[in-house]
Scaffold this motif. Structure first.
Motif, PDB file in Angstrom:
ATOM      1  N   ALA A   9     -12.623  -2.418  -0.529  1.00 48.92           N
ATOM      2  CA  ALA A   9     -12.359  -3.747   0.015  1.00 48.92           C
ATOM      3  C   ALA A   9     -13.549  -4.271   0.810  1.00 48.92           C
ATOM      4  CB  ALA A   9     -11.108  -3.710   0.892  1.00 48.92           C
ATOM      5  N   THR A  10     -14.227  -3.379   1.519  1.00 48.43           N
ATOM      6  CA  THR A  10     -15.405  -3.789   2.282  1.00 48.43           C
ATOM      7  C   THR A  10     -16.541  -4.197   1.353  1.00 48.43           C
ATOM      8  OG1 THR A  10     -14.769  -2.273   4.056  1.00 48.43           O
ATOM      9  CG2 THR A  10     -17.039  -3.064   4.061  1.00 48.43           C
ATOM     10  N   ASP A  42      -9.777   2.100  14.377  1.00 47.99           N
ATOM     11  CA  ASP A  42     -10.203   1.380  13.180  1.00 47.99           C
ATOM     12  C   ASP A  42      -9.325   0.158  12.954  1.00 47.99           C
ATOM     13  OD1 ASP A  42     -11.749   3.626  13.003  1.00 47.99           O
ATOM     14  OD2 ASP A  42     -10.885   4.349  11.125  1.00 47.99           O
ATOM     15  N   TRP A  43      -9.871  -0.843  12.276  1.00 46.67           N
ATOM     16  CA  TRP A  43      -9.057  -1.977  11.863  1.00 46.67           C
ATOM     17  C   TRP A  43      -9.688  -2.647  10.657  1.00 46.67           C
ATOM     18  CZ3 TRP A  43     -12.836  -3.020  15.504  1.00 46.67           C
ATOM     19  CH2 TRP A  43     -13.564  -4.211  15.357  1.00 46.67           C
ATOM     20  N   ARG A  44      -8.914  -3.516  10.026  1.00 53.48           N
ATOM     21  CA  ARG A  44      -9.409  -4.363   8.946  1.00 53.48           C
ATOM     22  C   ARG A  44      -9.199  -5.820   9.348  1.00 53.48           C
ATOM     23  NH1 ARG A  44     -10.560  -1.764   4.126  1.00 53.48           N
ATOM     24  NH2 ARG A  44      -9.852   0.411   4.041  1.00 53.48           N
ATOM     25  N   ASP A  45     -10.178  -6.666   9.007  1.00 55.60           N
ATOM     26  CA  ASP A  45     -10.022  -8.081   9.296  1.00 55.60           C
ATOM     27  C   ASP A  45      -9.173  -8.736   8.204  1.00 55.60           C
ATOM     28  OD1 ASP A  45     -11.697  -8.518   7.102  1.00 55.60           O
ATOM     29  OD2 ASP A  45     -13.460  -8.960   8.317  1.00 55.60           O
ATOM     30  N   CYS A  64     -11.975  -6.230   5.262  1.00 61.40           N
ATOM     31  CA  CYS A  64     -13.187  -5.478   5.580  1.00 61.40           C
ATOM     32  C   CYS A  64     -12.887  -4.410   6.640  1.00 61.40           C
ATOM     33  CB  CYS A  64     -14.259  -6.444   6.084  1.00 61.40           C
ATOM     34  SG  CYS A  64     -15.901  -5.745   6.163  1.00 61.40           S
ATOM     35  N   LEU A  65     -13.317  -3.183   6.401  1.00 64.51           N
ATOM     36  CA  LEU A  65     -13.059  -2.065   7.293  1.00 64.51           C
ATOM     37  C   LEU A  65     -14.056  -2.034   8.451  1.00 64.51           C
ATOM     38  CD1 LEU A  65     -11.663   0.695   7.931  1.00 64.51           C
ATOM     39  CD2 LEU A  65     -13.410   1.745   6.453  1.00 64.51           C
TER      40      LEU A  65
END
Length: 199
Positions: free
Chosen positions: A6-7, A144-147, A151-152
């Motif tokens: 995904a990133t 950690d997070w994803r927007d 994106c990681l």
């Protein structure tokens, strides 16, 4: 660069507009301070080069820059903007021994998967000549997070960074702290890291 699908998709789909953001926030002041520790004409790994702004500046200063990135579209941006020919690679595939006089990694390593961290730091330590400098610019934080684009982001705690560097073959690091904004405008804490390979 990250191997997270995904990133990579985010950078491949947004390379030009992200490139504009990255170039606007390029920190030439920190790069200038970094190169003062390098031997004349030294060979530098630009690890996760993005648009290649740092490699272009290094070459202009008389250094040899090896640029790498995992995104085909970002590699194309580095070619278009600066005439570079980066090599396609993810962080964990670095596999050279004492090739580099320095490693520069700007706002990229926090996209690597947490499970790969120990191996990445060990490979960086192996790739550097004894006593060679490392500079990292990473997000600072505990989780950690994803927007919203998927994106990681995997930030670093300072104590974790110290342990990774020690295990990877580096001396005691120096840290600076700052703030920044991501591509989407989200404010973040930054950790700036300077260390040297043992020896």
């Amino acid at each position: 660069m990250s191997a997270d699908p995904a990133t990579l998709a985010f950078f491949d789909e947004n390379a030009e507009v992200f490139g504009d953001h990255a170039e606007a926030h390029a920190d030439h002041t920190r790069l200038d301070a970094f190169v003062r520790a390098l031997p004349e004409g030294g060979r530098v790994l630009d690890y996760g080069c993005g648009t290649g702004w740092a490699s272009a500046a290094l070459i202009e200063k008389g250094f040899r820059a090896d640029a790498t990135d995992a995104s085909d579209a970002m590699i194309a941006e580095a070619q278009r903007r600066h005439g570079l020919t980066p090599r396609k690679a993810v962080f964990r595939t670095l596999s050279v021994r004492q090739r580099y006089d320095a490693i520069w990694c700007w706002n990229a390593l926090h996209h690597a998967e947490r499970a790969d961290r120990a191996a990445i730091f060990e490979r960086m330590g192996t790739a550097l000549r004894p006593g060679a400098p490392l500079f990292l610019s990473v997000l600072k934080g505990p989780v950690d997070w994803r927007d919203e684009r998927g994106c990681l982001y995997s930030p670093f705690r300072e104590d974790e960074m110290t342990d990774l560097l020690t295990s990877g073959g580096f001396d005691a690091p120096d840290y600076d702290h700052g703030t920044g904004r991501l591509f989407d405008g989200k404010p973040v804490l930054m950790l700036y890291v300077r260390a040297r390979a043992n020896g």
